[in-house]
Design a protein around this motif. Structure first.
Motif, short mmCIF file in Angstrom:
data_model
loop_
_atom_site.label_atom_id
_atom_site.label_comp_id
_atom_site.label_asym_id
_atom_site.label_seq_id
_atom_site.Cartn_x
_atom_site.Cartn_y
_atom_site.Cartn_z
N LEU A 169 0.81 -1.20 0.00
CA LEU A 169 0.00 0.00 0.00
C LEU A 169 0.85 1.26 0.00
CD1 LEU A 169 -2.79 1.32 0.13
CD2 LEU A 169 -2.71 1.08 2.62
N ALA A 170 1.97 1.24 0.72
CA ALA A 170 2.85 2.42 0.74
C ALA A 170 3.33 2.75 -0.66
CB ALA A 170 4.05 2.16 1.67
N GLU A 171 3.70 1.74 -1.42
CA GLU A 171 4.16 1.97 -2.78
C GLU A 171 3.02 2.47 -3.67
OE1 GLU A 171 6.89 -0.31 -6.13
OE2 GLU A 171 5.75 -1.51 -4.68
N GLU A 172 1.82 1.94 -3.47
CA GLU A 172 0.66 2.40 -4.23
C GLU A 172 0.43 3.90 -4.02
OE1 GLU A 172 -2.98 0.25 -3.67
OE2 GLU A 172 -1.91 -1.65 -3.39
N ILE A 173 0.53 4.34 -2.78
CA ILE A 173 0.30 5.74 -2.47
C ILE A 173 1.39 6.61 -3.09
CG2 ILE A 173 0.26 7.44 -0.59
CD1 ILE A 173 -1.09 5.30 1.14
N ARG A 174 2.64 6.17 -2.98
CA ARG A 174 3.73 6.94 -3.59
C ARG A 174 3.56 7.03 -5.10
NH1 ARG A 174 6.86 3.52 -0.30
NH2 ARG A 174 7.69 2.51 -2.17
N ASN A 175 3.20 5.91 -5.72
CA ASN A 175 3.02 5.91 -7.18
C ASN A 175 1.86 6.80 -7.61
OD1 ASN A 175 5.16 4.15 -7.48
ND2 ASN A 175 3.88 2.32 -7.67
N LYS A 176 0.78 6.78 -6.83
CA LYS A 176 -0.38 7.61 -7.16
C LYS A 176 -0.02 9.09 -7.09
CE LYS A 176 -5.14 8.57 -5.62
NZ LYS A 176 -5.78 8.44 -6.93
N ALA A 177 0.75 9.46 -6.06
CA ALA A 177 1.18 10.85 -5.94
C ALA A 177 2.11 11.23 -7.08
CB ALA A 177 1.87 11.07 -4.60
N ASP A 178 3.02 10.34 -7.46
CA ASP A 178 3.94 10.61 -8.57
C ASP A 178 3.17 10.80 -9.88
OD1 ASP A 178 6.12 10.46 -6.92
OD2 ASP A 178 6.61 8.39 -7.43
N ALA A 179 2.15 9.98 -10.09
CA ALA A 179 1.35 10.09 -11.30
C ALA A 179 0.63 11.43 -11.35
CB ALA A 179 0.34 8.94 -11.38
N GLY A 180 0.10 11.86 -10.22
CA GLY A 180 -0.58 13.14 -10.16
C GLY A 180 0.37 14.30 -10.43
N LEU A 181 1.60 14.20 -9.90
CA LEU A 181 2.59 15.25 -10.12
C LEU A 181 2.98 15.34 -11.59
CD1 LEU A 181 4.53 17.37 -9.02
CD2 LEU A 181 6.17 15.53 -8.56
N ARG A 182 3.15 14.20 -12.24
CA ARG A 182 3.50 14.20 -13.66
C ARG A 182 2.39 14.83 -14.50
NH1 ARG A 182 5.58 9.05 -12.28
NH2 ARG A 182 3.70 8.01 -13.07
N ARG A 183 1.13 14.53 -14.16
CA ARG A 183 0.02 15.12 -14.89
C ARG A 183 -0.02 16.64 -14.68
NH1 ARG A 183 -2.26 10.08 -13.26
NH2 ARG A 183 -3.04 8.90 -15.04
N LYS A 184 0.24 17.06 -13.45
CA LYS A 184 0.23 18.50 -13.15
C LYS A 184 1.32 19.21 -13.93
CE LYS A 184 0.31 21.72 -9.26
NZ LYS A 184 0.42 21.86 -7.79
N GLN A 185 2.50 18.60 -14.01
CA GLN A 185 3.61 19.20 -14.74
C GLN A 185 3.30 19.34 -16.24
OE1 GLN A 185 6.72 16.50 -13.55
NE2 GLN A 185 7.34 17.79 -11.82
#
Length: 225
Positions: A169-185
């Protein structure tokens, strides 16, 4: 619903920051914010200044306390099950954890409870790590919390800590946040991307409490009078 998680190396001060944020919210917004959730606390031998860590406890916002894990020699009560989950030297008391943690982070959205209707709600989850993630029930609730609702909702938010390197789950949360950051960029407006992770370091931890508080006030659309 928006979520803000802190990550960082072990003992960098994540839980200390969360504890200070909790105290600030309780002191500053007692009539505005309803707090739920839990945080973890190290348990040591307490014999001298060189005392050693023997496990972790879980403490809810309303003061309930129970065992999260213990080293074998410090286990109390019924002997642990032979298939009890372990992390290094620590045996996880999954039954005790679920008994305390799951009710603490289970909230009613749009329910009939008068207090929850009148206040903003903040769910504290400290932490999402390897020990906690042995619980399927805990995993399901956390997933639902961080994926529920639209990013412009400002009555409920999640604040927590997440392990820097563990999988699950920790990795899932980190990956979800990374995906959101890439979309924002890339300037892609994705409504369900409502999760932010900040890394705590030795250099920034003294400033992090204030940073978290400001972000929370913005998430909940409140300001100190």
């Amino acid at each position: 619903m928006k979520s803000l998680f802190l990550t960082g190396s072990p003992r960098v001060g994540k839980t200390t920051i969360i504890s200070k944020v909790i105290k600030y919210l309780q002191t500053t917004y007692p009539e505005t914010i309803l707090l739920h959730g839990f945080y973890t606390s190290e348990v040591t031998t307490g014999l001298n200044k060189n005392n050693s860590r023997i496990g972790f406890d879980i403490i809810t916002i309303d003061g309930k306390r129970g065992v999260l894990s213990r080293k074998k020699d410090y286990w109390t009560g019924e002997p642990p099950n032979a298939i009890a989950p372990k992390v290094g030297e620590y045996i996880v008391d999954l039954k005790e954890f679920e008994k305390i943690a799951i009710p603490a982070i289970t909230i009613k959205i749009g329910g009939d409870d008068k207090e929850s209707k009148c206040k903003k709600q903040v769910v504290i989850i400290d932490e999402v790590g390897k020990m906690e993630s042995f619980s399927n029930g805990f995993n399901e609730i956390v997933r639902n919390l961080i994926s529920k609702g639209k990013k412009n909702e400002n009555d409920i938010c999640v604040v927590g800590t997440v392990a820097l390197k563990h999988g699950g789950l920790a990795e899932e949360i980190r990956n979800k946040a990374d995906a959101g950051l890439r979309r924002k960029q890339k300037s892609i407006d994705v409504e369900e991307e409502n999760l932010v992770i900040w890394e705590v370091t030795n250099e920034n931890r003294e400033r992090m409490v204030n940073k978290v508080v400001i972000e929370l006030e913005e998430m909940l659309n409140i300001r100190k009078e």
